[in-house]
Design an enzyme around this catalytic site. Structure first.
Site, PDB file in Angstrom:
ATOM      1  N   SER A 272       0.846  -1.186   0.000  1.00 30.24           N
ATOM      2  CA  SER A 272       0.000   0.000   0.000  1.00 30.24           C
ATOM      3  C   SER A 272       0.881   1.235   0.000  1.00 30.24           C
ATOM      4  O   SER A 272       2.048   1.175   0.396  1.00 30.24           O
ATOM      5  CB  SER A 272      -0.886   0.003   1.244  1.00 30.24           C
TER       6      SER A 272
ATOM      7  N   TYR B 242      -0.936  -0.569  10.649  1.00 31.41           N
ATOM      8  CA  TYR B 242      -1.131  -0.950   9.250  1.00 31.41           C
ATOM      9  C   TYR B 242       0.074  -0.527   8.412  1.00 31.41           C
ATOM     10  O   TYR B 242       0.596  -1.317   7.608  1.00 31.41           O
ATOM     11  CB  TYR B 242      -2.404  -0.298   8.713  1.00 31.41           C
TER      12      TYR B 242
END
Length: 77
Positions: free
Chosen positions: A27, A40
């Protein structure tokens, strides 16, 4: 840790076959870690680091290791 485990499991088979592809879906958060989602961002950074390490370790083999870092889509009206 699943990325590490799966890579470890399949990488030796790919090397033995002299061919393979490992693709990590990371990501944009791996590069720009959001403060509100620190956990995350750290896991996505780990994926990029793991992919880079595996890719550099496997130079000369026919195993390719890549990371894909998609960014959020912004819809403009």
């Amino acid at each position: 840790m699943s990325a590490c485990g799966l890579s470890r499991h399949y990488l030796s088979r790919m090397k033995a076959a002299n061919w393979g592809r490992i693709i990590f879906i990371s990501s944009e958060s791996a590069i720009n870690i959001p403060v509100e989602m620190l956990h995350y961002g750290v896991t996505k950074t780990m994926q990029v680091a793991l992919a880079r390490g595996l890719a550099e370790d496997d130079v000369g083999d026919s195993v390719t290791v890549n990371s894909v870092l998609p960014a959020p889509l912004v819809r403009r009206v």
